[in-house]
Design an enzyme around this catalytic site. Structure first.
Site, PDB file in Angstrom:
ATOM      1  NE  ARG A  90      -3.341  -2.540   2.778  1.00 27.50           N
ATOM      2  CZ  ARG A  90      -4.861  -2.621   2.352  1.00 27.50           C
ATOM      3  NH1 ARG A  90      -5.100  -1.580   1.951  1.00 27.50           N
ATOM      4  NH2 ARG A  90      -5.160  -3.631   2.714  1.00 27.50           N
ATOM      5  CE  LYS A 235     -13.101  -7.105  -2.245  1.00 28.69           C
ATOM      6  NZ  LYS A 235     -11.948  -6.806  -1.850  1.00 28.69           N
TER       7      LYS A 235
END
Length: 400
Positions: A90, A235
Protein backbone atom coordinates in the site's frame (compact mmCIF):
# COMPACT_ATOMS: atom_id res chain seq x y z
CA UNK A 1 -23.94 -24.70 17.61
CA UNK A 2 -26.73 -23.02 19.54
CA UNK A 3 -25.47 -19.95 21.38
CA UNK A 4 -26.69 -18.95 24.84
CA UNK A 5 -25.44 -15.35 24.68
CA UNK A 6 -27.73 -12.90 22.85
CA UNK A 7 -24.69 -11.35 21.13
CA UNK A 8 -23.43 -14.51 19.41
CA UNK A 9 -26.97 -15.78 18.80
CA UNK A 10 -27.73 -12.55 16.95
CA UNK A 11 -24.55 -12.67 14.87
CA UNK A 12 -25.13 -16.33 13.97
CA UNK A 13 -28.77 -15.86 12.97
CA UNK A 14 -28.01 -12.84 10.80
CA UNK A 15 -25.05 -14.36 8.94
CA UNK A 16 -22.08 -12.57 10.51
CA UNK A 17 -19.95 -15.49 11.69
CA UNK A 18 -17.43 -17.40 9.62
CA UNK A 19 -14.69 -18.38 12.11
CA UNK A 20 -14.63 -18.28 15.88
CA UNK A 21 -11.98 -19.35 18.39
CA UNK A 22 -13.21 -21.50 21.30
CA UNK A 23 -16.86 -20.72 20.62
CA UNK A 24 -18.14 -22.37 23.78
CA UNK A 25 -15.89 -20.37 26.12
CA UNK A 26 -16.63 -17.06 24.40
CA UNK A 27 -20.36 -17.79 24.44
CA UNK A 28 -20.19 -18.55 28.16
CA UNK A 29 -18.25 -15.36 28.90
CA UNK A 30 -20.68 -13.23 26.86
CA UNK A 31 -23.66 -14.88 28.57
CA UNK A 32 -22.30 -14.43 32.09
CA UNK A 33 -21.39 -10.74 31.96
CA UNK A 34 -20.15 -7.81 29.94
CA UNK A 35 -17.18 -8.34 27.61
CA UNK A 36 -15.14 -5.82 25.66
CA UNK A 37 -14.41 -6.32 21.97
CA UNK A 38 -12.72 -4.30 19.26
CA UNK A 39 -12.28 -3.83 15.54
CA UNK A 40 -9.47 -1.81 13.96
CA UNK A 41 -9.80 0.50 10.97
CA UNK A 42 -6.72 1.73 9.14
CA UNK A 43 -6.76 5.30 7.86
CA UNK A 44 -5.85 4.67 4.22
CA UNK A 45 -8.56 6.94 2.77
CA UNK A 46 -10.80 9.88 3.69
CA UNK A 47 -13.82 7.66 4.38
CA UNK A 48 -14.83 4.09 5.03
CA UNK A 49 -17.07 2.43 2.43
CA UNK A 50 -19.97 0.00 2.57
CA UNK A 51 -17.52 -2.89 2.57
CA UNK A 52 -16.72 -1.84 6.17
CA UNK A 53 -20.37 -1.90 7.24
CA UNK A 54 -20.35 -5.55 8.31
CA UNK A 55 -17.65 -4.75 10.87
CA UNK A 56 -19.40 -1.60 12.03
CA UNK A 57 -22.70 -3.47 12.42
CA UNK A 58 -20.94 -6.09 14.58
CA UNK A 59 -19.84 -3.31 16.94
CA UNK A 60 -23.46 -2.11 16.99
CA UNK A 61 -24.75 -5.59 17.86
CA UNK A 62 -22.05 -5.96 20.52
CA UNK A 63 -23.23 -2.79 22.24
CA UNK A 64 -26.92 -3.63 21.79
CA UNK A 65 -26.28 -6.89 23.68
CA UNK A 66 -24.86 -4.95 26.65
CA UNK A 67 -21.16 -5.26 25.88
CA UNK A 68 -18.50 -2.60 25.29
CA UNK A 69 -17.16 -1.90 21.78
CA UNK A 70 -13.78 -0.32 21.08
CA UNK A 71 -13.15 1.41 17.76
CA UNK A 72 -9.42 1.42 17.04
CA UNK A 73 -8.24 4.07 14.61
CA UNK A 74 -5.13 2.72 12.92
CA UNK A 75 -2.94 5.80 13.08
CA UNK A 76 0.00 3.50 13.78
CA UNK A 77 -0.81 0.43 11.70
CA UNK A 78 -1.52 2.62 8.67
CA UNK A 79 2.17 3.54 8.75
CA UNK A 80 3.03 -0.15 8.34
CA UNK A 81 0.44 -1.22 5.76
CA UNK A 82 -1.73 -4.33 5.86
CA UNK A 83 -0.65 -6.80 3.13
CA UNK A 84 -3.91 -8.80 3.36
CA UNK A 85 -5.56 -9.22 -0.03
CA UNK A 86 -3.03 -7.02 -1.82
CA UNK A 87 -0.56 -7.89 -4.57
CA UNK A 88 1.54 -4.80 -3.92
CA UNK A 89 2.48 -2.71 -0.92
CA UNK A 90 0.00 0.00 0.00
CA UNK A 91 1.23 3.56 -0.62
CA UNK A 92 2.91 4.97 2.46
CA UNK A 93 1.08 8.03 3.78
CA UNK A 94 2.72 10.81 5.77
CA UNK A 95 1.52 11.82 9.23
CA UNK A 96 -0.55 14.74 7.92
CA UNK A 97 -2.46 12.55 5.44
CA UNK A 98 -3.12 9.89 8.09
CA UNK A 99 -4.36 12.51 10.56
CA UNK A 100 -6.68 14.05 7.95
CA UNK A 101 -8.09 10.65 6.99
CA UNK A 102 -8.60 9.73 10.63
CA UNK A 103 -10.50 12.94 11.38
CA UNK A 104 -12.79 12.29 8.44
CA UNK A 105 -13.34 8.59 9.21
CA UNK A 106 -14.23 9.15 12.88
CA UNK A 107 -17.59 10.69 12.00
CA UNK A 108 -18.87 7.48 10.39
CA UNK A 109 -19.22 5.70 13.74
CA UNK A 110 -21.34 8.24 15.57
CA UNK A 111 -24.65 6.99 14.18
CA UNK A 112 -23.87 3.31 14.75
CA UNK A 113 -22.58 3.19 18.34
CA UNK A 114 -22.96 5.37 21.42
CA UNK A 115 -19.76 6.84 22.83
CA UNK A 116 -19.44 7.89 26.45
CA UNK A 117 -18.23 6.96 29.91
CA UNK A 118 -20.83 4.31 30.75
CA UNK A 119 -19.95 0.61 31.23
CA UNK A 120 -21.10 -0.37 27.72
CA UNK A 121 -20.43 2.95 25.99
CA UNK A 122 -18.11 2.75 23.01
CA UNK A 123 -14.49 3.87 23.24
CA UNK A 124 -12.40 5.22 20.34
CA UNK A 125 -8.60 5.03 20.52
CA UNK A 126 -5.66 5.62 18.19
CA UNK A 127 -3.11 2.79 18.13
CA UNK A 128 -0.38 5.28 17.23
CA UNK A 129 -0.49 6.29 20.90
CA UNK A 130 1.36 3.11 21.82
CA UNK A 131 2.86 1.84 18.56
CA UNK A 132 4.94 4.96 17.92
CA UNK A 133 6.48 4.80 21.39
CA UNK A 134 7.84 1.26 20.97
CA UNK A 135 11.59 0.78 21.42
CA UNK A 136 12.81 -1.69 18.83
CA UNK A 137 15.08 -4.04 20.79
CA UNK A 138 12.84 -4.24 23.89
CA UNK A 139 9.87 -4.91 21.58
CA UNK A 140 11.74 -7.74 19.88
CA UNK A 141 12.65 -9.27 23.23
CA UNK A 142 9.22 -8.90 24.84
CA UNK A 143 6.92 -9.49 21.85
CA UNK A 144 8.91 -10.76 18.85
CA UNK A 145 10.11 -13.89 20.63
CA UNK A 146 6.53 -15.19 20.80
CA UNK A 147 6.13 -15.30 17.00
CA UNK A 148 7.26 -18.22 14.86
CA UNK A 149 8.37 -17.29 11.35
CA UNK A 150 7.33 -20.78 10.24
CA UNK A 151 3.78 -20.16 11.43
CA UNK A 152 3.61 -16.61 10.12
CA UNK A 153 4.45 -17.88 6.64
CA UNK A 154 1.31 -20.07 6.69
CA UNK A 155 -1.10 -17.16 7.24
CA UNK A 156 -3.01 -16.04 4.15
CA UNK A 157 -1.86 -12.42 4.35
CA UNK A 158 1.73 -13.63 3.80
CA UNK A 159 1.33 -16.98 2.03
CA UNK A 160 -0.88 -15.73 -0.80
CA UNK A 161 1.51 -12.89 -1.59
CA UNK A 162 4.45 -15.29 -1.71
CA UNK A 163 2.50 -17.88 -3.73
CA UNK A 164 1.86 -15.20 -6.36
CA UNK A 165 5.58 -14.37 -6.28
CA UNK A 166 4.77 -10.78 -5.36
CA UNK A 167 7.28 -8.93 -3.17
CA UNK A 168 6.52 -8.62 0.53
CA UNK A 169 8.56 -6.03 2.41
CA UNK A 170 9.88 -6.55 5.93
CA UNK A 171 7.71 -3.58 6.93
CA UNK A 172 4.53 -5.34 5.76
CA UNK A 173 5.65 -8.66 7.23
CA UNK A 174 5.56 -6.99 10.64
CA UNK A 175 1.92 -5.96 10.29
CA UNK A 176 0.55 -9.07 11.98
CA UNK A 177 2.90 -8.55 14.92
CA UNK A 178 1.89 -4.93 15.52
CA UNK A 179 -1.79 -5.85 15.14
CA UNK A 180 -1.33 -8.62 17.69
CA UNK A 181 0.35 -6.07 19.97
CA UNK A 182 -2.73 -3.85 19.58
CA UNK A 183 -4.86 -6.66 21.01
CA UNK A 184 -2.43 -7.13 23.90
CA UNK A 185 -2.35 -3.40 24.66
CA UNK A 186 -6.16 -3.18 24.57
CA UNK A 187 -6.35 -6.17 26.88
CA UNK A 188 -4.04 -4.44 29.34
CA UNK A 189 -5.75 -1.04 29.12
CA UNK A 190 -9.42 -1.98 28.80
CA UNK A 191 -9.70 -5.68 29.57
CA UNK A 192 -10.51 -6.31 25.90
CA UNK A 193 -10.98 -10.04 25.23
CA UNK A 194 -12.42 -10.14 21.70
CA UNK A 195 -11.13 -8.99 18.33
CA UNK A 196 -13.44 -9.09 15.33
CA UNK A 197 -12.77 -8.52 11.65
CA UNK A 198 -13.02 -9.83 8.11
CA UNK A 199 -11.98 -13.34 7.18
CA UNK A 200 -8.70 -12.04 5.71
CA UNK A 201 -7.70 -10.99 9.25
CA UNK A 202 -8.00 -14.48 10.77
CA UNK A 203 -4.26 -15.09 11.11
CA UNK A 204 -3.63 -11.65 12.62
CA UNK A 205 -6.50 -12.07 15.08
CA UNK A 206 -5.43 -15.54 16.19
CA UNK A 207 -1.91 -14.21 16.65
CA UNK A 208 -3.18 -11.51 19.00
CA UNK A 209 -5.25 -13.90 21.10
CA UNK A 210 -2.26 -16.24 21.36
CA UNK A 211 0.02 -13.35 22.37
CA UNK A 212 -2.32 -12.41 25.23
CA UNK A 213 -2.29 -16.00 26.44
CA UNK A 214 1.50 -16.21 26.30
CA UNK A 215 2.28 -12.81 27.85
CA UNK A 216 -0.59 -12.26 30.27
CA UNK A 217 -1.84 -15.80 30.84
CA UNK A 218 -5.40 -14.73 30.02
CA UNK A 219 -7.88 -16.06 27.49
CA UNK A 220 -8.95 -13.97 24.53
CA UNK A 221 -10.99 -14.76 21.45
CA UNK A 222 -11.25 -13.96 17.76
CA UNK A 223 -14.24 -13.81 15.42
CA UNK A 224 -14.31 -13.23 11.67
CA UNK A 225 -17.05 -12.57 9.16
CA UNK A 226 -17.42 -14.15 5.72
CA UNK A 227 -16.41 -12.15 2.68
CA UNK A 228 -19.58 -10.31 1.71
CA UNK A 229 -20.18 -10.33 -2.03
CA UNK A 230 -23.17 -9.53 -4.19
CA UNK A 231 -25.07 -12.23 -6.03
CA UNK A 232 -23.10 -11.42 -9.19
CA UNK A 233 -19.84 -12.09 -7.34
CA UNK A 234 -18.72 -8.46 -7.03
CA UNK A 235 -17.32 -7.19 -3.73
CA UNK A 236 -19.27 -4.97 -1.41
CA UNK A 237 -17.90 -1.46 -1.29
CA UNK A 238 -17.24 -1.12 -5.01
CA UNK A 239 -19.37 -0.19 -8.03
CA UNK A 240 -18.56 0.55 -11.64
CA UNK A 241 -18.16 4.19 -10.68
CA UNK A 242 -15.89 3.53 -7.70
CA UNK A 243 -16.14 3.11 -3.94
CA UNK A 244 -19.47 3.54 -2.14
CA UNK A 245 -18.37 5.96 0.58
CA UNK A 246 -20.08 6.27 3.95
CA UNK A 247 -19.24 9.97 4.30
CA UNK A 248 -21.86 12.36 2.94
CA UNK A 249 -19.27 14.76 1.52
CA UNK A 250 -18.02 12.02 -0.81
CA UNK A 251 -21.38 10.47 -1.76
CA UNK A 252 -24.71 12.34 -1.58
CA UNK A 253 -27.55 10.88 0.50
CA UNK A 254 -29.74 10.17 -2.52
CA UNK A 255 -26.99 8.29 -4.36
CA UNK A 256 -26.29 6.24 -1.23
CA UNK A 257 -30.00 5.39 -0.94
CA UNK A 258 -30.27 4.53 -4.63
CA UNK A 259 -27.35 2.13 -4.49
CA UNK A 260 -29.18 0.08 -1.86
CA UNK A 261 -32.42 0.40 -3.85
CA UNK A 262 -30.68 -1.19 -6.83
CA UNK A 263 -29.77 -4.32 -4.86
CA UNK A 264 -30.10 -7.56 -6.80
CA UNK A 265 -33.31 -9.44 -5.90
CA UNK A 266 -31.21 -12.36 -4.67
CA UNK A 267 -29.40 -10.21 -2.10
CA UNK A 268 -32.29 -8.34 -0.48
CA UNK A 269 -33.09 -10.72 2.40
CA UNK A 270 -29.42 -11.25 3.23
CA UNK A 271 -28.67 -7.53 3.19
CA UNK A 272 -31.68 -6.75 5.39
CA UNK A 273 -30.17 -9.10 7.99
CA UNK A 274 -26.67 -7.70 7.72
CA UNK A 275 -27.24 -3.99 7.23
CA UNK A 276 -30.45 -3.06 9.08
CA UNK A 277 -31.86 -3.30 12.60
CA UNK A 278 -35.06 -5.01 11.47
CA UNK A 279 -35.82 -8.16 13.43
CA UNK A 280 -35.80 -11.49 11.62
CA UNK A 281 -39.58 -11.63 11.94
CA UNK A 282 -39.89 -8.17 10.37
CA UNK A 283 -37.57 -9.20 7.56
CA UNK A 284 -39.68 -12.30 6.87
CA UNK A 285 -42.72 -10.04 6.64
CA UNK A 286 -40.98 -7.62 4.30
CA UNK A 287 -39.79 -10.44 2.06
CA UNK A 288 -43.28 -11.97 1.91
CA UNK A 289 -44.47 -8.90 0.01
CA UNK A 290 -43.41 -7.17 -3.20
CA UNK A 291 -39.68 -7.41 -3.86
CA UNK A 292 -39.46 -3.80 -5.01
CA UNK A 293 -41.10 -2.59 -1.82
CA UNK A 294 -38.54 -4.71 0.05
CA UNK A 295 -35.73 -2.95 -1.82
CA UNK A 296 -37.12 0.45 -0.89
CA UNK A 297 -37.32 -0.68 2.74
CA UNK A 298 -33.72 -1.90 2.62
CA UNK A 299 -32.54 1.38 1.10
CA UNK A 300 -34.40 3.50 3.61
CA UNK A 301 -33.35 1.47 6.67
CA UNK A 302 -29.69 1.26 5.60
CA UNK A 303 -29.55 4.96 4.74
CA UNK A 304 -31.19 5.92 8.05
CA UNK A 305 -28.46 4.08 9.96
CA UNK A 306 -25.63 5.78 8.09
CA UNK A 307 -27.05 9.20 7.24
CA UNK A 308 -30.01 9.65 9.61
CA UNK A 309 -33.75 9.11 9.25
CA UNK A 310 -34.39 12.55 7.78
CA UNK A 311 -31.87 11.95 5.00
CA UNK A 312 -33.32 8.50 4.30
CA UNK A 313 -36.89 9.78 4.08
CA UNK A 314 -35.83 12.65 1.83
CA UNK A 315 -33.99 10.27 -0.50
CA UNK A 316 -37.00 7.92 -0.68
CA UNK A 317 -39.28 10.87 -1.48
CA UNK A 318 -36.91 12.12 -4.18
CA UNK A 319 -36.79 8.65 -5.75
CA UNK A 320 -40.58 8.40 -5.75
CA UNK A 321 -40.87 11.82 -7.38
CA UNK A 322 -38.12 11.13 -9.93
CA UNK A 323 -38.85 7.54 -10.85
CA UNK A 324 -42.50 7.12 -9.89
CA UNK A 325 -43.97 5.01 -7.12
CA UNK A 326 -41.77 2.08 -8.04
CA UNK A 327 -38.64 4.14 -7.41
CA UNK A 328 -37.19 3.10 -10.73
CA UNK A 329 -39.48 0.38 -12.03
CA UNK A 330 -40.78 2.64 -14.81
CA UNK A 331 -37.29 3.39 -16.07
CA UNK A 332 -35.90 1.91 -19.30
CA UNK A 333 -33.93 -1.27 -18.71
CA UNK A 334 -31.11 -3.09 -20.47
CA UNK A 335 -30.79 -6.81 -19.66
CA UNK A 336 -27.28 -8.24 -19.67
CA UNK A 337 -25.74 -11.57 -18.77
CA UNK A 338 -22.54 -9.97 -17.47
CA UNK A 339 -21.16 -6.45 -16.92
CA UNK A 340 -20.87 -4.27 -20.03
CA UNK A 341 -19.01 -1.05 -20.76
CA UNK A 342 -20.69 2.27 -20.12
CA UNK A 343 -20.74 2.77 -23.91
CA UNK A 344 -22.71 -0.44 -24.46
CA UNK A 345 -25.01 0.46 -21.57
CA UNK A 346 -25.81 3.89 -23.02
CA UNK A 347 -26.58 2.37 -26.41
CA UNK A 348 -28.56 -0.51 -24.92
CA UNK A 349 -30.74 1.85 -22.91
CA UNK A 350 -31.39 4.01 -25.96
CA UNK A 351 -29.53 7.03 -24.60
CA UNK A 352 -27.12 7.01 -27.55
CA UNK A 353 -27.64 5.88 -31.13
CA UNK A 354 -24.08 4.58 -31.46
CA UNK A 355 -20.93 3.99 -29.51
CA UNK A 356 -19.49 7.12 -31.05
CA UNK A 357 -22.36 9.18 -29.66
CA UNK A 358 -22.00 7.41 -26.30
CA UNK A 359 -18.28 8.18 -26.32
CA UNK A 360 -18.99 11.87 -26.87
CA UNK A 361 -21.53 11.81 -24.03
CA UNK A 362 -18.93 10.37 -21.68
CA UNK A 363 -16.24 12.80 -22.83
CA UNK A 364 -18.61 15.70 -22.22
CA UNK A 365 -19.30 14.63 -18.64
CA UNK A 366 -22.93 13.74 -19.32
CA UNK A 367 -22.82 10.07 -18.29
CA UNK A 368 -23.25 8.85 -14.72
CA UNK A 369 -23.30 5.45 -13.04
CA UNK A 370 -25.11 5.18 -9.72
CA UNK A 371 -25.06 8.96 -9.48
CA UNK A 372 -21.33 9.38 -10.06
CA UNK A 373 -19.89 10.99 -13.17
CA UNK A 374 -18.02 8.63 -15.52
CA UNK A 375 -14.94 9.91 -17.32
CA UNK A 376 -13.51 6.58 -18.46
CA UNK A 377 -15.32 4.92 -21.36
CA UNK A 378 -14.00 1.55 -20.18
CA UNK A 379 -16.02 1.62 -16.94
CA UNK A 380 -18.07 -1.55 -16.57
CA UNK A 381 -21.70 -1.63 -15.43
CA UNK A 382 -23.37 -4.79 -14.13
CA UNK A 383 -26.91 -5.79 -13.17
CA UNK A 384 -28.30 -3.47 -10.52
CA UNK A 385 -26.48 -0.40 -11.84
CA UNK A 386 -28.29 2.86 -12.64
CA UNK A 387 -27.07 4.71 -15.74
CA UNK A 388 -27.92 8.34 -16.38
CA UNK A 389 -27.49 10.54 -19.43
CA UNK A 390 -27.75 14.16 -18.46
CA UNK A 391 -30.06 15.14 -15.61
CA UNK A 392 -33.35 13.68 -16.82
CA UNK A 393 -32.65 10.35 -18.53
CA UNK A 394 -32.14 7.38 -16.21
CA UNK A 395 -32.08 3.66 -16.84
CA UNK A 396 -31.39 0.40 -15.05
CA UNK A 397 -29.09 -2.45 -15.96
CA UNK A 398 -30.77 -5.73 -15.05
CA UNK A 399 -29.84 -9.42 -15.26
CA UNK A 400 -31.05 -11.50 -18.19
Amino acid sequence: MTFASPFLATLESRGFIRQLTDAGALDAAAAEGMITGYIGFDCTGPSLHIGHLVSIMMLRHLQAAGHRPIVVMGGGTTKVGDPSGKDDARPLLDDAAIAANMASIRTAFERFVVFGDGPSDAVMVNNDDWLSTISYVPFLREIGRHFSINRMLTFDSVRLRLDREQPLSFLEFNYMIVQAYDFLELNRRFGCVLQMGGSDQWGNIVGGADLIRRVEGRQAWGLTTPLITRADGSKMGKTAAGAVWLNRDLLPDFDYWQLWRNTDDRDVARFLKLFTDLSLAEIDGVMAGDINAAKVRLATEATALCRGQEAADAAAATAAATFGGGAGEALPKFAVAEPVTILDALVGLGFAASKGEARRLVAGGGARVDGEAVVDEGVMVGPGGKVSAGKKRHGLIIAV
